[in-house]
Design an enzyme around this catalytic site. Structure first.
Site, mmCIF file in Angstrom:
data_model
loop_
_atom_site.group_PDB
_atom_site.id
_atom_site.type_symbol
_atom_site.label_atom_id
_atom_site.label_comp_id
_atom_site.label_asym_id
_atom_site.label_seq_id
_atom_site.Cartn_x
_atom_site.Cartn_y
_atom_site.Cartn_z
ATOM 1 N N SER A 147 0.824 -1.193 0.000
ATOM 2 C CA SER A 147 0.000 0.000 0.000
ATOM 3 C C SER A 147 0.859 1.244 0.000
ATOM 4 O O SER A 147 1.886 1.303 0.682
ATOM 5 C CB SER A 147 -0.904 0.000 1.235
ATOM 6 O OG SER A 147 -1.591 1.222 1.344
ATOM 7 N N TYR A 160 -3.475 -1.192 9.844
ATOM 8 C CA TYR A 160 -3.395 -1.632 8.455
ATOM 9 C C TYR A 160 -1.996 -1.381 7.904
ATOM 10 O O TYR A 160 -1.385 -2.260 7.298
ATOM 11 C CB TYR A 160 -4.436 -0.875 7.627
ATOM 12 C CG TYR A 160 -4.285 -1.018 6.139
ATOM 13 C CD1 TYR A 160 -4.718 -2.164 5.476
ATOM 14 C CD2 TYR A 160 -3.707 -0.009 5.382
ATOM 15 C CE1 TYR A 160 -4.585 -2.292 4.109
ATOM 16 C CE2 TYR A 160 -3.566 -0.128 4.006
ATOM 17 C CZ TYR A 160 -4.003 -1.269 3.373
ATOM 18 O OH TYR A 160 -3.868 -1.396 2.027
#
Length: 166
Positions: A147, A160
């Protein structure tokens, strides 16, 4: 047309994955669905998965409902890959996500565990289940999708980001 271009003008062979068996986690929407579509267009046989059948797999891909964030779900998916595809040549770990929180201090332990299970341990588990077959064939590729949020350290998604960075 240049030497490296094909009739589609992309510079790659649109059928370069013909005969390849591809597994894409989280492949029913967003980036995962686009990855599935690209592999299908390139001639691959594709199996994708999501936690529920609510998402629709791109046309032409096989689908299995499996929560890869759990050991049991990873095992179900690995067995489906062997049954449906006969093994895996390319494994793309795309599944991921987490709930946002107002502050990193508000993230409860169970959300940290869930983020680690889905965004990190799912890949560890599937790699352990499917990489031995690739090793035996002396061929295979594993792709872990991470990400762009990882270096940002945004407090609402710290769990996350930590799991993706792992």
């Amino acid at each position: 047309m240049t030497e490296n271009e094909n009739s589609n003008g992309t510079g790659y062979d649109e059928r370069e994955f013909t005969g390849k068996r591809v597994l894409v986690t989280g492949g029913t929407r967003g980036i995962g669905a686009a990855v599935v579509r690209q592999f299908l267009d390139a001639g691959a046989k594709v199996l994708t998965a999501a936690r529920s059948a609510a998402g629709t797999a791109p046309e032409g891909a096989a689908f299995v409902a499996a929560d890869v964030g759990t050991p049991a779900g990873a095992k179900v998916l690995a067995e489906a890959a062997r049954d449906v595809l006969g093994g895996v040549d390319v494994l793309v770990h795309n599944a991921g996500g987490a709930q946002p929180y107002r502050s990193a201090l508000d993230i409860p332990d169970e959300e940290w565990r869930a983020a680690l299970d889905l965004n990190f341990l799912a890949a560890v588990r599937l790699d352990a289940l499917l990489a031995p077959g690739m090793r035996e064939r002396r061929s295979g590729v594993i792709v872990h999708v991470s990400s762009a949020a990882v270096p940002a350290a945004l407090p609402p998604f710290l769990h996350y980001e930590a799991a993706k960075a792992a």
